[in-house]
Design a protein around this motif. Structure first.
Motif, PDB file in Angstrom:
ATOM      1  N   TYR A 228       0.080   5.679   0.462  1.00 46.87           N
ATOM      2  CA  TYR A 228      -0.935   6.482   1.151  1.00 46.87           C
ATOM      3  C   TYR A 228      -1.099   7.853   0.507  1.00 46.87           C
ATOM      4  O   TYR A 228      -0.127   8.455   0.036  1.00 46.87           O
ATOM      5  CB  TYR A 228      -0.532   6.621   2.637  1.00 46.87           C
ATOM      6  N   ASP A 229      -2.340   8.357   0.495  1.00 41.88           N
ATOM      7  CA  ASP A 229      -2.542   9.721  -0.002  1.00 41.88           C
ATOM      8  C   ASP A 229      -2.359  10.702   1.158  1.00 41.88           C
ATOM      9  O   ASP A 229      -2.114  10.290   2.306  1.00 41.88           O
ATOM     10  CB  ASP A 229      -3.898   9.870  -0.715  1.00 41.88           C
TER      11      ASP A 229
ATOM     12  N   MET B  25       0.821  -1.211   0.000  1.00 37.50           N
ATOM     13  CA  MET B  25       0.000   0.000   0.000  1.00 37.50           C
ATOM     14  C   MET B  25       0.859   1.266   0.000  1.00 37.50           C
ATOM     15  O   MET B  25       1.935   1.288   0.599  1.00 37.50           O
ATOM     16  CB  MET B  25      -0.878   0.040   1.267  1.00 37.50           C
TER      17      MET B  25
ATOM     18  N   GLU C  36      -4.300  12.263   2.881  1.00 37.59           N
ATOM     19  CA  GLU C  36      -5.231  12.096   4.004  1.00 37.59           C
ATOM     20  C   GLU C  36      -4.994  10.797   4.767  1.00 37.59           C
ATOM     21  O   GLU C  36      -5.733  10.433   5.666  1.00 37.59           O
ATOM     22  CB  GLU C  36      -6.674  12.123   3.504  1.00 37.59           C
ATOM     23  N   GLY C  37      -3.965  10.063   4.349  1.00 34.13           N
ATOM     24  CA  GLY C  37      -3.624   8.828   5.060  1.00 34.13           C
ATOM     25  C   GLY C  37      -4.387   7.615   4.567  1.00 34.13           C
ATOM     26  O   GLY C  37      -4.326   6.542   5.163  1.00 34.13           O
ATOM     27  N   LYS C  38      -5.138   7.777   3.469  1.00 35.05           N
ATOM     28  CA  LYS C  38      -5.910   6.644   2.937  1.00 35.05           C
ATOM     29  C   LYS C  38      -4.974   5.739   2.133  1.00 35.05           C
ATOM     30  O   LYS C  38      -4.141   6.212   1.352  1.00 35.05           O
ATOM     31  CB  LYS C  38      -7.035   7.205   2.061  1.00 35.05           C
ATOM     32  N   ALA C  39      -5.162   4.433   2.323  1.00 32.04           N
ATOM     33  CA  ALA C  39      -4.291   3.471   1.640  1.00 32.04           C
ATOM     34  C   ALA C  39      -4.747   3.210   0.205  1.00 32.04           C
ATOM     35  O   ALA C  39      -5.949   3.143  -0.058  1.00 32.04           O
ATOM     36  CB  ALA C  39      -4.273   2.161   2.424  1.00 32.04           C
ATOM     37  N   HIS C  40      -3.774   3.086  -0.694  1.00 26.67           N
ATOM     38  CA  HIS C  40      -4.068   2.747  -2.093  1.00 26.67           C
ATOM     39  C   HIS C  40      -3.166   1.586  -2.503  1.00 26.67           C
ATOM     40  O   HIS C  40      -1.996   1.538  -2.115  1.00 26.67           O
ATOM     41  CB  HIS C  40      -3.786   3.946  -3.013  1.00 26.67           C
ATOM     42  N   SER C  41      -3.713   0.696  -3.320  1.00 20.72           N
ATOM     43  CA  SER C  41      -2.940  -0.479  -3.733  1.00 20.72           C
ATOM     44  C   SER C  41      -1.894  -0.099  -4.789  1.00 20.72           C
ATOM     45  O   SER C  41      -2.220   0.476  -5.837  1.00 20.72           O
ATOM     46  CB  SER C  41      -3.903  -1.521  -4.298  1.00 20.72           C
TER      47      SER C  41
END
Ligand code: PLP
Length: 412
Positions: A271-272, A269, A274-279
């Motif tokens: 992270y953007d 992962m 905002e701390g959101k995880a992306h694959s």
């Protein structure tokens, strides 16, 4: 007025191998009769295995017939090749991958250079020093580094992990946080490897720090000793934090044919803000489907032939041939009194220059006195100064001759 990407101004004037070529050409023009042996650039000399050329010819014939012609293939590579990769290169090591975690490409050079573009520009990157220059230069071009500090021979804002005689050419973990870590084992240029325990420390670091390891194992096929990890995914937890680059270039003579692959597990992962995880896998898929149209069908068919019983046998013979060269170089240099690293699980021999001689100075001396060309360690980074790389990819005859000349014409 079209503006340039000014990051390019930070790059050194010429690529290492262009400077070597310039010096060789100058020497040749002054010494036209010199019989120069090149053990410098990492290109191979053995031809493609017969199983490979046969498969390629067959595939070319298919392309010439309406019934079997193929146009654009899948950007990620044909399943027939990916299945073979998973079955042969990973499953025997206890690593299970799904088809959509393997991306076939035209080279590990392009993959290792391109991969950085899916990461944030503000990430802190770490590289070993010495290092395969592509990792650094591609990040410089993207603007992820500061300026080159000529005195230090290093870029600002890259974390360099020295690999020196003192630490046995094995990098220590960074003492400050890093986000992207480039590791290459078996290593180019030092020819050294890490043990599973040592590699586990890196995986643990990456898990604790939410960093990603960009693991280049282009030389995996040259590993001879048990206990040396063949893939980073043998290490527990690596699927969460690592991407692995592999190439058929050195394994099977594909330097001029071009085929490689990159493994991106779905668990990794990024992270953007905002701390959101992306694959990472999804991002790489998006990148590849936009910028890459796949490797040609005959080349992928040729690569798949490496995994047939005949292909495996022929590849093994080629690798044995190069590793015998490595032994000849390693033992020959040791007998001549040089201190050497590598050459046991890798086709590179990293020698210490005698009497603290600068590596370019040694390059010139070796070319002049023994008519042998290698690669100055300084070309791989500041900590490569005082070292010199020879490759095992020459012909047997030239390898034997080169070592003989080093023994008789040079004083170590
Ligand atoms: N990675 C390393 C460490 C290499 O030494 C090389 C080639 O010398 C490559 C990648 C490039 O491989 P490819 O021919 O697949 O582009």
């Amino acid at each position: 007025m079209a503006l340039m990407n000014e990051n390019y101004q930070r790059l050194p004037g010429s690529y290492l191998f262009s400077e070597i070529a310039r010096r060789i050409n100058q020497f040749k023009s002054e010494n036209p009769n010199a019989d120069i042996i090149r053990l410098g650039i990492g290109d191979v000399t053995r031809p493609l295995p017969p199983a490979v050329t046969e498969a390629m010819k067959k595939a070319v014939d298919e392309m010439g017939k309406a019934e079997t012609f193929r146009g654009y293939g899948p950007e990620q590579g044909y399943d027939f090749l990916i299945e073979k990769i998973i079955e042969n290169d990973y499953r025997p090591r206890g690593v299970d991958l799904s088809l959509d975690e393997v991306y076939v490409s035209d080279g590990a050079k392009s993959d290792t250079a391109n991969f950085q573009e899916i990461f944030g520009i503000g990430n802190i990157m770490a590289v070993t020093d010495p290092v395969y220059p592509v990792y650094v230069d591609s990040n410089v071009m993207a603007g992820r580094t500061g300026n080159f500090n000529g005195e230090k021979g290093q870029y600002e804002s890259i974390i360099y992990l020295p690999c020196t005689e003192e630490n046995g050419m094995k990098p220590s973990l960074p003492t400050t946080h890093v986000d992207m870590i480039y590791l290459c084992f078996p290593n180019n240029p030092t020819g050294m490897t890490l043990t599973k325990e040592e590699l586990k420390e890196w995986v643990d670091y990456a898990r604790e720090n939410k960093s990603i390891i960009l693991y280049d194992s282009a030389y995996e096929a040259f590993i001879r000793e048990e206990g040396v990890p063949r893939t980073i995914f043998e290490i527990e937890g690596a699927r969460e934090v690592a991407v692995e680059f592999r190439s058929f270039s050195k394994t099977a003579g594909f330097t001029g044919t071009r085929c490689a692959y990159t493994v991106v597990p779905k668990e990794v992962m990024v992270y953007d803000s905002e701390g959101k995880a992306h694959s990472l896998n999804k991002l790489w898929l998006r990148r590849q489907t936009t910028k890459f149209n796949g490797v040609s069908y005959p080349v992928q068919a040729a690569a798949a032939a490496i995994y047939t019983p005949e292909g495996k046998q022929q590849v093994k013979e080629t690798i044995d041939y190069y590793m015998e060269n490595a032994r000849i170089i390693r033992e020959g240099l040791t007998e001549a009194g040089y201190e050497v690293f590598g050459g046991i699980n890798a086709p590179y021999i990293w020698m210490k220059t005698p009497k603290n001689m600068g590596s370019w100075e040694f390059f010139d001396k070796l070319m002049k006195e023994a008519n042998v060309v290698g690669t100055p360690g300084a070309g791989f980074g500041a900590n490569g100064e005082g070292y010199f790389r020879l490759t095992a990819f020459g012909t047997r005859e030239n390898t034997v001759k080169a070592i003989e000349r080093i023994k008789t014409k040079m004083e170590s």
